[in-house]
Design a protein around this motif. Sequence first.
Motif, PDB file in Angstrom:
ATOM      1  N   TRP A 104       8.596  -8.373  10.956  1.00  0.00           N
ATOM      2  CA  TRP A 104       7.502  -7.220  10.986  1.00  0.00           C
ATOM      3  C   TRP A 104       7.342  -6.623  12.240  1.00  0.00           C
ATOM      4  N   ASN A 107      10.078  -4.241  12.304  1.00  0.00           N
ATOM      5  CA  ASN A 107       9.700  -2.907  12.044  1.00  0.00           C
ATOM      6  C   ASN A 107       8.760  -1.912  12.418  1.00  0.00           C
ATOM      7  N   ILE A 108       7.908  -2.796  13.293  1.00  0.00           N
ATOM      8  CA  ILE A 108       6.716  -2.088  13.821  1.00  0.00           C
ATOM      9  C   ILE A 108       7.423  -1.344  15.348  1.00  0.00           C
ATOM     10  N   LEU A 266      -0.053  -9.170   9.177  1.00  0.00           N
ATOM     11  CA  LEU A 266       0.985  -8.690   7.835  1.00  0.00           C
ATOM     12  C   LEU A 266       1.899 -10.154   8.003  1.00  0.00           C
ATOM     13  N   ILE A 272       8.224 -10.954   3.839  1.00  0.00           N
ATOM     14  CA  ILE A 272       9.449  -9.977   4.319  1.00  0.00           C
ATOM     15  C   ILE A 272      10.653 -10.985   4.205  1.00  0.00           C
ATOM     16  N   TRP A 294      14.177  -0.262   7.283  1.00  0.00           N
ATOM     17  CA  TRP A 294      13.828   1.182   6.839  1.00  0.00           C
ATOM     18  C   TRP A 294      14.435   2.075   8.011  1.00  0.00           C
ATOM     19  N   PHE A 380      15.782   8.760   3.916  1.00  0.00           N
ATOM     20  CA  PHE A 380      15.053   7.371   3.879  1.00  0.00           C
ATOM     21  C   PHE A 380      14.866   7.157   1.998  1.00  0.00           C
TER      22      PHE A 380
ATOM     23  N   GLU B 245       9.395  -3.034   2.018  1.00  0.00           N
ATOM     24  CA  GLU B 245       8.810  -3.581   3.356  1.00  0.00           C
ATOM     25  C   GLU B 245       8.860  -2.568   4.539  1.00  0.00           C
ATOM     26  N   GLY B 246       9.751  -1.559   4.395  1.00  0.00           N
ATOM     27  CA  GLY B 246       9.884  -0.337   5.375  1.00  0.00           C
ATOM     28  C   GLY B 246       8.501   0.269   5.232  1.00  0.00           C
ATOM     29  N   PHE B 247       8.205   0.605   4.000  1.00  0.00           N
ATOM     30  CA  PHE B 247       7.078   1.471   3.907  1.00  0.00           C
ATOM     31  C   PHE B 247       5.900   0.790   4.399  1.00  0.00           C
ATOM     32  N   VAL B 248       5.599  -0.451   4.174  1.00  0.00           N
ATOM     33  CA  VAL B 248       4.639  -1.490   4.529  1.00  0.00           C
ATOM     34  C   VAL B 248       4.633  -1.321   6.038  1.00  0.00           C
ATOM     35  N   GLY B 249       5.621  -1.657   6.713  1.00  0.00           N
ATOM     36  CA  GLY B 249       5.864  -1.652   7.856  1.00  0.00           C
ATOM     37  C   GLY B 249       5.218  -0.733   8.879  1.00  0.00           C
ATOM     38  N   PHE B 251       3.696   2.260   7.450  1.00  0.00           N
ATOM     39  CA  PHE B 251       2.412   2.569   7.054  1.00  0.00           C
ATOM     40  C   PHE B 251       1.052   1.744   7.310  1.00  0.00           C
ATOM     41  N   ALA B 252       1.296   0.452   7.059  1.00  0.00           N
ATOM     42  CA  ALA B 252       0.554  -0.618   7.380  1.00  0.00           C
ATOM     43  C   ALA B 252       0.528  -0.884   8.946  1.00  0.00           C
TER      44      ALA B 252
END
Lengths: 508, 294
Positions: A104, A107-108, A266, A272, A294, A380, B245-249, B251-252
């Motif tokens: 996570w 991703n962040i 998260l 994940i 993503w 995307f 997971e990308g959308f959650v990563g 936006f959340a």
Amino acid sequence: MIDGLYKWIDNRLNISGGTRKLVNKIFPDHWSFMLGEIALYSFVILLATGVFLTLYFEPSQQQVVYHGSYLPLVGQKMSEAFQSTINLSFAVRCGLLMRQMHHWAANIFVGSIVVHMCRVFFTGGFRRPRELNWIIGVNLMIFAIFNGFLGYSLPDDLVSGTGIRISFSILESLPGGSYIATWLFGGQFPGTLLIDRFFIIHVLILPAAIAGLLAAHLGLLVKQKHTAFAGNGATEKNVVGAPMWPTFLAKTNGFLFLVAGVTALLAATVQINPIWQYGPYVPYKVSYAVQPDWYMGWLDGALRIMPSWEIVLPGHMIPNVFFPGILLPGITFTVLMFWPIIEARFRHDTLEHHILEEPRNNPWRTALGASVLAFYFVLFGASADDVLANYLSVSLNTVLVAFRYLVVLVPVIVYPVTYKICLELQHQPRASKTKRHNIVLRSADGGYSTVESAARPGDALPSFPPLPLDNLIIVGDGAGDGTNGADGAASNGSDTKRGIFRIPRSYR
Amino acid sequence: MGLRLLRKILIPFAALVIAASVGTLVIGRTHAAATGSSSAMSLTAQSALTQKAEAAAGYQLFQQHCSFCHGAQANGSTGLAPNLQGLGPGTVQLWLSAGWMPLKTPSAQPEAKYPIFTPQQIVDVAEWVASLHPGGVPIAPSLDLKTGSLSNGFSLFTETCAPCHTITGAGDALADGYHAPPLHGVTSQQIWEAVRSGPQNMPQFGPKNITPSELNDIVKYVTQVIEHPSHPGGIALGGVGPVAEGFVGLFAGVGACMVAAYWVGDRTERDEEDDEEHEHSGDDPTLAPEGANA
């Protein structure tokens, strides 16, 4: 006692001056300046959780038979990499939480880099003299994306193995690509070296590169000072905000824990990359509904919607994947990297800028940025065309063709709409502020007039006019210049730890 | 496009026309039979043929719900629907128990609905259809899921099922409006019959391709793991891959961090006007605005 020790150290290392300078560095207050810190702190989280994971991860493609606690895998042949990832998820205390935090946070990390970059782009923060830092930032993003992809590949599961297979083919589409691909992978796909090589690049080479560039990024930030939004006494020659110590340090430390908290929350609640569901990678097996993370998704989307053109140069056909797989990211990152120079050329702007632009005041750039963002967002979305078709109960072919149109149409529509919104906002001096009531008054002789109501708390923070306090110069050419000024700033004047500090820019 | 138009509009229209003509024919016939005309002869011959079959309980159900399209003898004589003879009772049971049949709307692929028959009625219909012609896919035997190997089932599932149904069994869209349905909520009987009969777009796997014991393993994996997955990591996000997971990563995850920054940071845009606003900001908000006092 401590004082004595400090003096002893200071006499030998002469750290007072530099530290004083650093401690008094001014950080702008506006929240959008903290977006880069999300990236910084998620990198810190990545390092911490990553160190934990390396203790248990086995970077090897040696085939073993699983005999662990997850029943559906017992007896299956798999690489040691996959087995150790399963074991660290199920047999190591906190292992799964750490793995999910790591993923996570990745991703962040890339997400916050993009958001931070958007802030800098839309406000013109990359303009002279900060072009170099923008270029460093773009490289940081490229490295972050690469490292994310490598980390995603390390468990050697079914889904990531498919991704590596695709990247192998993309590499092969380069001129001389088959040599490059076999050199990088140590032979034909999948070979036996790839996880080992990816591991070293993922845990050592790229993190070191990122850390180095990060140091350069922050060093240039300190050297060149922050930009600022107009107003509240900000000029082209000063920086307005709170000093490093104690205000900013407290704030930013709290922010570190907030980012870590979001990541941990998260990781503790949302699953994940459940590799135990995917199983080990076997080259002849594949799953449907598979996408990369993503930040690689736009490349996958481009691959999916690319028409099957066969462009033949004399004697050589250009492989179709070359266009979405090599050309698109190549153009993307090149233009992105040199954007400050391109824009300065285009606008004949050679001046230094320290005051940021409101995005609405530069509608051309804002509209362009929004439209480019829309382009990549559509790509995307295209990486999930099958999932979308399934959820919307539409034919996959329709969705695919629709994306081919959308990827052109959406940016074309976004540009004029954004441009128009910017122009409209320019005529609204109070745009983005809290609205206040208008009070209609009736006078004794029957006339009506409108008065805007007073500000409520929170509508506007108190601001302080710039004060010509020369003793508050805290950053100078010499180390001893500002020693007393900082103490004055902290205790003197406002109790809000806010102040105006005139800072000569040494490079001017 | 022309084909789609044909399928969407012309076929239902044709069905209506045929229904009307069939209806008038049937009414005319029964009327003729009642009056004892010459057609009584052929009617008796036909009933003699199907006398044995009519005794089955499934006959009535089939005539009521299925014969309109598949024909009274389930041989597709109406031209609206395929011949069912020889497909075997397993195929019939699968299509009825999944709710694919009777068809709700003509579409590329029948939708799964709640079945209109009870399990016993489904077996009755399947047996009646099977009695018309031998062969085809038998009704699934009762499987001994205690002996099978989960691990072998997982491996075979990855190889033969995941390419369409996805590795989590969530199902996904295939080309031309077809889709691989989700595998959550299917029975072991349905899995067995689907693998053996290859319904809709699905390939058919015979016993030489997937041996009975291998099929047993697959059924065991699907019913025990795919339908009851363990999500030790938390919310599973639909099992549709990293894009969710990308959308959650984004936006959340990034979103929450941005909210945190917004909370920690200074969020008021300030400009020259604020100097005068500053004077008001200390005022009690409940007080009337200054304009009102004037």
